[in-house]
Design a protein around this motif. Structure first.
Motif, short mmCIF file in Angstrom:
data_model
loop_
_atom_site.label_atom_id
_atom_site.label_comp_id
_atom_site.label_asym_id
_atom_site.label_seq_id
_atom_site.Cartn_x
_atom_site.Cartn_y
_atom_site.Cartn_z
N LYS A 461 0.83 -1.21 0.00
CA LYS A 461 0.00 0.00 0.00
C LYS A 461 0.86 1.26 0.00
CE LYS A 461 -4.12 -1.91 2.26
NZ LYS A 461 -4.99 -1.85 3.45
N LEU A 464 2.09 1.77 -3.47
CA LEU A 464 1.02 2.28 -4.33
C LEU A 464 0.83 3.78 -4.12
CD1 LEU A 464 -0.97 1.18 -6.42
CD2 LEU A 464 -2.64 0.86 -4.58
N THR A 465 0.97 4.23 -2.88
CA THR A 465 0.90 5.67 -2.60
C THR A 465 2.03 6.42 -3.31
OG1 THR A 465 -0.12 5.28 -0.44
CG2 THR A 465 0.95 7.41 -0.77
N LEU A 467 3.60 5.54 -6.06
CA LEU A 467 3.43 5.51 -7.52
C LEU A 467 2.26 6.36 -8.00
CD1 LEU A 467 4.09 1.70 -8.14
CD2 LEU A 467 5.67 3.60 -8.46
N THR A 468 1.31 6.65 -7.11
CA THR A 468 0.15 7.46 -7.52
C THR A 468 0.30 8.93 -7.13
OG1 THR A 468 -0.99 6.74 -5.49
CG2 THR A 468 -1.45 5.52 -7.52
N LYS A 469 0.68 9.19 -5.89
CA LYS A 469 0.75 10.58 -5.41
C LYS A 469 2.07 11.26 -5.77
CE LYS A 469 -2.48 10.28 -1.53
NZ LYS A 469 -2.72 10.60 -0.11
N SER A 471 4.03 10.39 -8.62
CA SER A 471 4.43 9.92 -9.95
C SER A 471 5.29 10.95 -10.68
CB SER A 471 3.19 9.60 -10.80
OG SER A 471 2.34 10.74 -10.89
N SER A 496 -1.83 -4.27 -9.44
CA SER A 496 -2.16 -2.84 -9.34
C SER A 496 -0.88 -2.00 -9.29
CB SER A 496 -2.99 -2.58 -8.08
OG SER A 496 -4.21 -3.28 -8.14
N ALA A 500 0.23 0.75 -12.08
CA ALA A 500 0.51 2.14 -11.69
C ALA A 500 1.89 2.57 -12.18
CB ALA A 500 0.40 2.29 -10.18
N ARG A 503 1.87 3.22 -15.96
CA ARG A 503 1.21 4.47 -16.38
C ARG A 503 2.12 5.69 -16.29
NH1 ARG A 503 -3.40 2.11 -13.80
NH2 ARG A 503 -2.89 3.18 -11.85
N ILE A 504 3.21 5.57 -15.55
CA ILE A 504 4.13 6.70 -15.41
C ILE A 504 4.97 6.81 -16.68
CG2 ILE A 504 6.05 7.65 -14.09
CD1 ILE A 504 5.00 6.18 -11.66
#
Length: 507
Positions: A461, A464-465, A467-469, A471, A496, A500, A503-504
């Protein structure tokens, strides 16, 4: 370095037992607090660590390395406190563990008479048959001589008649001198006649008997061995243990008179159960008159680490009301003395009083809180969810962005655990201002410490934070490193995470 051998709870007990003459009382207080938090707590880990073999470095080049139980390398005062502590709580320890510890202590090449006596007394308490006397041969001889001098001096007033008509040799001190000393200690009278008899004479005689026995039984060679061992331990543990805990008692003589008076007033205030008015709170102004060393002595004298948690909110309110604000060093020392031991010993969620104290001081003194409380907690190897929950409260409600960035950098210096992962995740969710250098350092930590968390959902988790917040911070080099890290992931979030990362893109 010896303190590193112990787990978190045992380390707190060791520090308490090293705190001088009050060590037994402090250790019992710490143990009961730990037991209330965790009824299943055991002292077996402490005893097992003390019984582990440790290499003893030679004092001179001509001596060879030896292997001794770790407990033998501690100073005699610690051993005395340890045996007294075990005598009070031995019911929670298996008898075999206690006997093993006593066997290890018997390997001490320079046994201290008090340690030996306490060990024999503990054996008798456990029902082990031991016919050896509790006193040394020298003490036995002195007692025989004293008994012979006292023989036949009378039935009803033997001590009084002996002390008024005979001389008891104890170095250069005579019985008449002891009588005079005892007389000076009387509260209600300035002179006691040897012929007066009665209850007052009996009470004084008890004190004199103790003085005579104590002065006769001191052995200079035993004291020398104790000081040598104590010096060795203090040198090794200086970086781990606060200086005040290595001393038999705080050096209050170094404090100016007005500070001594304020310390007594604060002590009386902390022990009272009444409401504090403004004049009561004003006594804390003395903190602004102290230099760093005096603040440490003041905190040690007041035993702030043992303060009941229900008193914390009132104390913190008084400190926060001070004007001007406390200096960094004073605030840091106060926070460490008042809160660190309480936070480290948590095994369940912090009480409302403790949370109130920590959050209020953190909001007003964030930098001292970061360095004197949060950093030591992060560096502790065995922190758990209670500590993580409390630190997350501070991150979410008390700290500005640059302090959150400071805490994130602190996590680079420690080995990560599930509790530390929770703290890092909370830091990342709060969106601190990460620059390129700090993000690169963080990425290196993810890659190096990731292999031990391949099955950790918390780690997944957190990734994932990232890679999303964050990026926009991920460069091509970062992406390559993170890709190899994700290949090892074995949680349900693996797909997931890979999506992620995919997508970067980079322009």
């Amino acid at each position: 370095m010896f303190l590193n051998r112990f787990d978190g709870q045992s380390k707190l007990l060791v520090r308490a037992l090293m705190s001088g003459a009050s060590g037994v009382h402090r250790a019992v207080s710490v143990f009961h607090r730990q037991q209330r938090a965790n009824p299943e707590m055991s002292l077996s880990s402490l005893v097992e660590t003390l019984c582990q073999d440790e290499i003893s470095c030679p004092q001179t080049e001509s001596q060879a390395l030896t292997v001794k139980p770790l407990v033998c390398l501690f100073p005699s005062l610690f051993k005395q406190n340890l045996l007294s502590f075990i005598h009070l709580v031995h019911s929670v320890l298996p008898q075999t563990s206690v006997l093993h510890l006593l066997k290890c202590l018997s390997q001490d090449p320079h046994p201290n008479p008090w340690v030996t006596t306490l060990g024999r007394q503990l054996e008798r308490g456990l029902g082990v048959h031991n016919e050896e006397p509790l006193y040394t041969p020298l003490c036995s001889q002195r007692l025989k001589e004293l008994t012979q001098r006292l023989a036949g001096v009378g039935e009803t007033s033997g001590w009084a008649k002996c002390l008024s008509g005979q001389t008891i040799e104890s170095g250069s001190q005579s019985a008449s001198g002891l009588l005079e000393l005892g007389t000076q200690r009387k509260r209600k009278s300035s002179f006691v006649s040897p012929d007066s008899g009665g209850e007052e004479m009996g009470q004084q005689s008890k004190r004199i008997k103790m003085d005579v026995c104590g002065s006769e039984c001191v052995d200079a060679e035993e004291q020398s061995a104790n000081e040598e061992t104590s010096g060795r331990f203090e040198k090794d543990a200086a970086e781990e243990t606060p200086a005040e805990e290595l001393q038999p008692a705080p050096d209050t003589d170094s404090l100016p008179e007005h500070i001594k008076v304020s310390v007594l007033q604060i002590k009386e205030l902390l022990e009272s159960h009444t409401e504090w008015d403004q004049s009561s709170m004003d006594v804390f102004k003395v903190l602004n008159d102290c230099d760093p060393a005096q603040v440490e002595v003041l905190c040690s004298t007041l035993s702030l680490s043992d303060l009941p948690e229900q008193t914390l909110p009132k104390l913190c309110s008084s400190v926060l009301a001070l004007s001007p604000d406390l200096s960094y060093s004073t605030a840091a020392t106060l926070i460490k003395s008042l809160l660190l031991e309480k936070v480290l010993s948590l095994s369940e969620p912090a009480s409302r009083c403790l949370v109130t104290a920590v959050t209020s001081l953190c909001s007003h003194y964030p930098r001292p809180m970061c360095h004197s409380l949060i950093e030591p907690v992060l560096m502790e190897k065995n922190i758990g969810n209670p500590q993580a929950e409390l630190l997350n409260r501070l991150i979410e409600g008390c700290l500005d962005s640059h302090y959150k960035l400071l805490l994130l950098q602190m996590t680079f210096k420690t080995v990560w655990s599930e509790a530390v992962l929770s703290i890092i995740h909370s830091l990342l969710d709060s969106k601190p201002d990460l620059n390129e250098e700090v993000f690169s350092q963080f990425t290196e930590q993810l890659v190096s410490q990731g292999p031990q968390f391949t099955k950790s959902v918390k780690f997944a988790k957190m990734m994932l934070t990232v890679l999303t917040k964050y990026s926009s911070h991920v460069t091509a080099a970062h992406k390559h490193s993170l890709s190899s890290c994700l290949m090892l992931n074995e949680t349900f979030l693996k797909k997931s995470l890979q999506a992620a990362l995919k997508r970067i893109t980079h322009t």
